[in-house]
Design an enzyme around this catalytic site. Structure first.
Site, PDB file in Angstrom:
ATOM      1  N   ARG A  92       0.815  -1.211   0.000  1.00  0.00           N
ATOM      2  CA  ARG A  92       0.000   0.000   0.000  1.00  0.00           C
ATOM      3  C   ARG A  92       0.852   1.265   0.000  1.00  0.00           C
ATOM      4  O   ARG A  92       0.528   2.240  -0.702  1.00  0.00           O
ATOM      5  CB  ARG A  92      -0.966  -0.010   1.191  1.00  0.00           C
ATOM      6  CG  ARG A  92      -1.864   1.230   1.339  1.00  0.00           C
ATOM      7  CD  ARG A  92      -2.452   1.742   0.046  1.00  0.00           C
ATOM      8  NE  ARG A  92      -3.140   0.721  -0.741  1.00  0.00           N
ATOM      9  CZ  ARG A  92      -3.473   0.880  -2.011  1.00  0.00           C
ATOM     10  NH1 ARG A  92      -3.151   1.994  -2.669  1.00  0.00           N
ATOM     11  NH2 ARG A  92      -4.100  -0.089  -2.663  1.00  0.00           N
ATOM     12  N   GLU A 187       5.991  39.374  -5.381  1.00  0.00           N
ATOM     13  CA  GLU A 187       4.603  39.168  -5.776  1.00  0.00           C
ATOM     14  C   GLU A 187       3.882  40.514  -5.779  1.00  0.00           C
ATOM     15  O   GLU A 187       3.892  41.225  -4.770  1.00  0.00           O
ATOM     16  CB  GLU A 187       3.925  38.203  -4.804  1.00  0.00           C
ATOM     17  CG  GLU A 187       2.450  37.973  -5.057  1.00  0.00           C
ATOM     18  CD  GLU A 187       1.817  37.148  -3.946  1.00  0.00           C
ATOM     19  OE1 GLU A 187       1.952  35.915  -4.001  1.00  0.00           O
ATOM     20  OE2 GLU A 187       1.215  37.738  -3.042  1.00  0.00           O
ATOM     21  N   ASP A 208       0.247  38.371  -9.624  1.00  0.00           N
ATOM     22  CA  ASP A 208      -0.659  37.487  -8.894  1.00  0.00           C
ATOM     23  C   ASP A 208      -2.111  37.866  -9.111  1.00  0.00           C
ATOM     24  O   ASP A 208      -2.506  39.026  -8.959  1.00  0.00           O
ATOM     25  CB  ASP A 208      -0.329  37.533  -7.393  1.00  0.00           C
ATOM     26  CG  ASP A 208      -1.078  36.481  -6.609  1.00  0.00           C
ATOM     27  OD1 ASP A 208      -1.150  35.330  -7.076  1.00  0.00           O
ATOM     28  OD2 ASP A 208      -1.592  36.807  -5.523  1.00  0.00           O
TER      29      ASP A 208
END
Length: 277
Positions: A92, A187, A208
């Site tokens: 898994r 940004e 942005d």
């Protein structure tokens, strides 16, 4: 290659005190052969990580499809041979890693190809919107994308919350003097701030949450002032697989999407026992 110690933490979480079902049901000395197969078409990733985990527990692994290869439904990716309990113990965790990484790699490659058809110079990048960063960043690169920052330590990225505390001019000045080895990215959300960041010597300006029309105006103004060639332009925020081509048409350098790591679907892979002895 992701460090084995990192990968083993996932297995330790899944079986902190062993696999009690296999220990109760499967004879200790039973061996088996198994295969991991693709249940859908796409770009496979996480093969190296799965191989490392199985081999750590003494399982022999034969790789049939390498990271980055395109696979179709039914393709065998790995062949396994070894102690049956060991195969089931790792199963898994290995499938989870391969499923997530392949999902990210598949979608990254799809978007990279869409963007390249429109504008070959534009890069597609991920973001830090992930808690499984080493795996996710590697998957993005396998899919042909750019990883962006791996961590807060890699580069200087001045965001809106930094600018809420320190003015733009002062923030860039401090960042530029902090280290000559760190790229400074800023940004911004307006034309004026984009121009100012370029004037102050930012290496990358991230536009942005701007619409394509707004970005076009920023680029035109940067060109008019002779600033466009001095910086790289990254666009981010509100970009989806449905509208990414509209952004790729612009004179930009990078498109970054958190979508690559926070919204991509798992790739379907399965382990099947084919022989026991």
């Amino acid at each position: 290659m992701i460090p084995l110690s990192y990968l083993l933490k996932f297995l330790e979480e899944d079986a902190p005190y062993g696999d009690v079902t296999s220990e109760a049901v499967i004879p200790e000395n039973m061996s088996a052969k198994a295969v991991i197969i693709a249940k859908q078409a796409g770009t496979i990733a996480g093969v190296e990580e799965a191989k490392a985990l199985f081999e750590y527990f003494g399982v022999k692994v034969s790789v049939k499809r390498k990271d980055g290869e395109e696979v179709k439904e039914g393709d065998v990716i790995l062949e396994l041979e070894g102690n049956a309990r060991a195969i089931l113990l790792v199963e898994r965790t290995a499938l989870n890693i391969m499923g997530r990484m392949s999902g990210i790699a598949t979608e990254t490659r799809r978007l990279v190809e869409k963007v390249r058809k429109v504008n070959p110079k534009v890069k597609v990048a991920g973001t830090r919107k992930s808690l499984l960063r080493p795996l996710d960043k590697k998957a993005i690169m396998i899919g042909g994308g750019e990883p962006h920052r791996f961590s807060l330590s890699d580069a200087i990225l001045i965001k809106d919350n930094h600018l809420a505390l320190v003015p733009l001019d002062e923030a860039i000045k401090r960042a530029k003097s902090f280290s000559v080895y760190k790229i400074v990215e800023v940004e911004v959300e307006s034309l004026n701030d984009a121009v100012r960041a370029a004037e102050l010597g930012a290496d990358i300006v991230m536009l942005d949450n701007m619409k394509p029309q707004e970005i076009e105006k920023v680029i035109e103004e940067l060109k008019r002032r002779g600033l466009r060639d001095r910086i790289k332009i990254e666009v981010s925020g509100g970009i989806t697989p449905e509208n990414i081509e509209e952004y790729a048409k612009l004179d930009i350098d990078v498109i970054s999407l958190g979508y690559l790591t926070h919204s991509v679907k798992n790739f379907d892979v399965s382990l099947e026992i084919v022989e026991a002895f």
